[in-house]
Structures are given as structure tokens and as C-alpha cells.
Enzyme design. Structure first.
Site, short mmCIF file in Angstrom:
data_model
loop_
_atom_site.label_atom_id
_atom_site.label_comp_id
_atom_site.label_asym_id
_atom_site.label_seq_id
_atom_site.Cartn_x
_atom_site.Cartn_y
_atom_site.Cartn_z
N GLY A 233 0.77 -1.23 0.00
CA GLY A 233 0.00 0.00 0.00
C GLY A 233 0.80 1.28 0.00
O GLY A 233 0.22 2.37 -0.04
N GLU A 268 4.32 -6.69 1.04
CA GLU A 268 3.75 -6.88 -0.29
C GLU A 268 3.72 -5.58 -1.10
O GLU A 268 2.66 -5.15 -1.56
CB GLU A 268 2.33 -7.43 -0.18
N PRO A 269 4.84 -4.93 -1.32
CA PRO A 269 4.82 -3.71 -2.12
C PRO A 269 4.61 -4.02 -3.59
O PRO A 269 5.11 -5.01 -4.11
CB PRO A 269 6.21 -3.11 -1.89
N GLY A 270 3.86 -3.19 -4.28
CA GLY A 270 3.68 -3.33 -5.73
C GLY A 270 3.96 -2.01 -6.39
O GLY A 270 5.03 -1.76 -6.93
N ARG A 271 2.98 -1.11 -6.30
CA ARG A 271 3.10 0.23 -6.86
C ARG A 271 4.41 0.91 -6.45
O ARG A 271 5.09 1.55 -7.26
CB ARG A 271 1.90 1.06 -6.36
N ARG A 307 -6.25 4.45 -15.12
CA ARG A 307 -6.34 5.08 -13.80
C ARG A 307 -7.05 6.44 -13.81
O ARG A 307 -7.90 6.69 -12.94
CB ARG A 307 -4.96 5.22 -13.17
N TYR A 311 -10.26 6.21 -11.51
CA TYR A 311 -10.09 6.78 -10.17
C TYR A 311 -10.03 8.31 -10.15
O TYR A 311 -9.76 8.89 -9.09
CB TYR A 311 -8.78 6.29 -9.54
N CYS A 338 -14.15 6.50 -27.69
CA CYS A 338 -15.48 7.13 -27.70
C CYS A 338 -16.14 7.10 -26.33
O CYS A 338 -17.18 6.46 -26.12
CB CYS A 338 -16.36 6.45 -28.75
N GLU A 339 -15.50 7.75 -25.38
CA GLU A 339 -16.00 7.92 -24.02
C GLU A 339 -15.55 9.28 -23.53
O GLU A 339 -14.38 9.65 -23.68
CB GLU A 339 -15.43 6.85 -23.07
#
Length: 416
Positions: A233, A268-271, A307, A311, A338-339
């Protein structure tokens, strides 16, 4: 912001001209620096770093993790396959997630992974049945929900009582008391993860304290705990002015909360390990003057980087090259999908841009390519690893034929 010309010694304009855009780039040097910093802070601690594969599961990235002694935190059989293929030892793999399928648990048992982070009674019963059928004992940790607000975006907050993750301490306590019901499961670990992109230590400290209180309670009751998984996190810098938590301060908080624990600590690092090492190159298609706003239309889209759409996430965006003499213009930076949600930035000040200019969307090494799709029938972008002035294509650009390969006409019908 300084002129951006290169990443890890590789000229961005040159690599974009050769490999095309959109293009994901990752700096091997930057990733190693993050790994080394965390490993240095953990000196003297019996700890295993298990990289959260969901952040970026590219084979070259996982190989880099394996060569650095880093394990894997997985949430699917696909991520298990990726981790093993990259050379990560099963003894350094933990399996998290609220919805592990029977076949996925079976594959993880066959591989002999280190530990399952169990998130429900139903999963615990299933793990018991499958392990017993194979004549093995599965090591498991209970993921507790500490009911701590991580102070992050609601969609990536995972440690509050209203979230789907983990179980309350009261339920976990019942599991340890009744663990004889699951003889094929060695319930000797605790796990938590309260959310992602955390930029303040205080929520982490509160969660660690609640986790530590439960560990000490279990120890006094005679339940041996061999492993405490503190989750991940750790946030990263997505915009100027933001500051990530220092690795030394983070580890100090862990040391303080778990003082006296003589088992294995899992992180558990990811980002944190990969986000700031990456960027997404996009080519300007044209500027469009609307009645109220000026749109800068680029060839990257929400299918390449979800992202901002998902978010409302901020990513710094810079024009690649020398900005001298260019006036600042306010743009909405948008893609061709097309959004209306296909928007990378709103009212963002950039040097005046024109068709053909190159932009870099920063800090995309995590949850960029890993969340990509082929929406609007747009093939997946290429991925490149750069290091000390050289680069390697680590995922070639998907062709239209490859994108369509699994589809077929309804010529063979069956009844069920």
C-alpha cells in the site's frame, strides 16, 4: 518541471520513433533502486518482500524481481504462472484475494507456494478439502480486517469493516480456537492490507498496532504465529508536491509495532517498486478548440492507462523536448476512445503543443499496462525496459490479427 529528454539514458524521441506510440517504458535502474532501498531498511529483520504482481506482471519486470531476491504476492493462477515462469521460487510466493477458485488453489498447492492468505470461512474449508485430498498440509495466514481508513481513494481502500477483504478479529479468533477442524491447514500466520497509495504513516501505524495486539493475544493463548504479513500500500509521487513514505520510516513503524516477534515478516509492495519507474509516451494527433475548452487529442487512450478514468487519478504530463519559447496553454488532454471518460487531464497547463509532438505521462509503471484492454478494438501497446542507455522490447505491440485470433464465426453449435 525540467525538460524531459531521456529515461535511464535512453532518448525518448528516438525510441518513440523506432517503436511507435503509445509506448510504455520502464527504468530497470529505478526499480532496482526502490528494491535496494527497501532491502537496506530491512537489514536485520527476518523478512521477505513479495512483489504484488498485479501492479505490473510483465515477464521482464518479474525476472528483475527474481534476480533481486524478491518474491511474489499473487491473486490468480495467471499471476502464479507468471511468477514461476520468471524464476520466482514457490517458497517466496503468497496467494491473496477474496475469490480464489478451486482450480487456482489446486495449482498453488501443486506448486508448493509458501502461504495462502485466507479471507473467509468458505475459503478455509475449501483449502482444507483440497490439501487433504493431496495429502499435504497448506500453510495459511488469516487476513484480518483492522477497520482502519487508509485515507486513500474509496476504490482502493481495503481495510475498513465495510470492505470485502479479510475477516473481523472476532471471527479470526474463532478460527484459531477451532483450528483442529482443519488438520490439513497449518493456521500459523496473520495478514492485513488496508489499501493502496497511502501517503501518511499514521493509518499504517494504527493498523499495525491492531495486528500486533491480536498476535500477542494469540501467543498468550498458545497459538504459535510463524508469519506476519503486513501487506503493502505504500504510495508514490504522482504529482509535484506529493511525497512518498520513506522506506526507513515505514520499516521503523513495523519494527516498533512487532517488537519481540521472532517469526517471518512479509511485505507486499507493488506500486511502490514500479510506478515511478515507468512512463507512457503518447503522440499528439491535434489540438481541438471547443466552445469552452481546448482539447489536446493524443494517440494513447483509457485502454492504455485506465487510472485517470477509473479513479480520477492525477498523472503529471510533460512535453518531451525543449520547451524554450513555447507559451503555456491550458488543455484537456484526451484520447481517441469514444467515451467522455477517456481523459488524462483537465485544465492542465502545458507548453503549446502541435500535431506530432511527444508527451510523457509519468508514473505509469504500476496499473498502466497491467490494467490495459483492447476497448474500441485498439491493440495493446508495446512495453520497453530501459537501462543505462539501452532498451529492450519486453512486450511487442499487439497486431490486429493477434487481437482477433480467438474469435470465430458461429459455425459449430452445441446443446447444453
Amino acid at each position: 518541471m525540467q525538460d524531459l529528454l531521456a529515461l535511464d539514458g535512453v532518448d525518448l524521441a528516438s525510441v518513440a520513433a523506432r517503436e511507435g506510440t503509445p509506448l510504455h517504458l520502464y527504468s530497470a535502474t529505478a526499480i532496482r533502486q526502490r528494491i535496494d532501498g527497501l532491502q537496506s531498511a530491512l537489514q536485520g529483520v527476518d523478512a521477505t518482500i513479495c512483489y504484488a504482481v498485479k501492479a505490473n506482471g510483465n515477464h521482464a519486470i518479474l525476472q528483475l524481481m527474481a534476480k533481486s531476491g524478491v518474491g511474489a504476492d499473487i491473486v490468480s493462477a495467471g499471476e502464479l504462472r507468471r511468477a514461476l515462469r520468471a524464476g520466482i521460487a514457490p517458497s517466496k510466493i503468497v496467494f491473496s484475494g477474496v475469490g480464489k477458485r478451486e482450480d487456482e488453489i489446486a495449482q498453488a498447492l501443486e506448486a508448493g507456494i509458501a502461504r495462502f492468505n485466507v479471507e473467509s470461512r468458505a475459503e478455509l474449508d475449501l483449502l482444507q478439502r483440497l490439501a487433504h485430498a493431496r495429502g499435504v498440509v497448506a500453510h495459511a495466514a488469516v487476513r484480518i480486517n483492522p477497520d482502519v481508513d487508509a485515507g486513500t481513494h474509496a476504490k482502493i481502500s481495503t481495510g475498513k469493516s465495510e470492505n470485502k477483504f479479510g475477516v473481523a478479529v472476532a471471527e479470526a479468533r474463532q478460527w484459531f480456537t477451532a483450528q483442529a477442524q482443519w488438520p490439513a491447514v497449518r493456521l500459523d500466520g496473520l495478514h492485513m492490507h488496508i489499501g493502496s497509495q497511502i501517503l501518511e504513516l499514521e493509518p499504517i501505524r494504527r493498523a499495525l498496532q491492531r495486528l500486533a495486539r491480536f498476535w500477542r493475544e494469540l501467543a498468550l493463548a498458545g497459538h504459535a504465529i510463524a508469519s506476519i504479513d503486513v501487506g503493502g500500500g505504500l504510495g508514490v509521487r504522482y504529482r509535484q508536491g506529493e511525497r512518498a513514505i520513506d522506506a526507513a520510516d515505514y520499516v521503523a513503524a513495523i519494527r516498533d509495532a512487532l517488537a519481540g516477534f521472532d517469526g517471518r515478516i512479509v511485505l507486499e509492495p507493488g506500486r511502490y517498486l514500479v510506478a515511478e519507474a515507468g512512463l507512457l509516451l503518447a503522440r499528439v494527433l491535434h489540438a481541438k478548440q471547443g466552445s469552452e475548452r481546448t482539447f489536446l487529442v493524443v494517440d494513447a487512450a483509457m485502454n492504455d492507462l485506465l487510472r485517470p478514468s477509473l479513479y480520477d487519478a492525477w498523472h503529471d504530463i510533460v512535453r518531451v523536448g525543449d520547451d524554450n519559447g513555447r507559451t503555456t496553454t491550458t488543455y484537456d488532454v484526451v484520447g481517441p476512445v469514444c467515451e467522455t471518460g477517456d481523459t488524462f487531464a483537465v485544465a492542465r497547463g502545458l507548453p503549446r503543443c502541435e500535431a506530432g509532438d511527444l508527451l510523457a505521462i509519468l508514473a505509469t509503471g504500476a496499473y498502466g499496462a497491467s490494467m490495459a484492454s483492447t476497448y474500441n478494438s485498439r491493440p495493446l501497446a508495446a512495453e520497453v525496459l530501459v537501462e543505462h542507455g539501452r532498451y529492450a522490447v519486453v512486450r511487442r505491440r499487439q497486431t490486429l490479427d493477434e487481437m482477433l485470433a480467438g474469435e470465430q464465426a458461429a459455425t459449430h453449435w452445441e446443446t447444453a
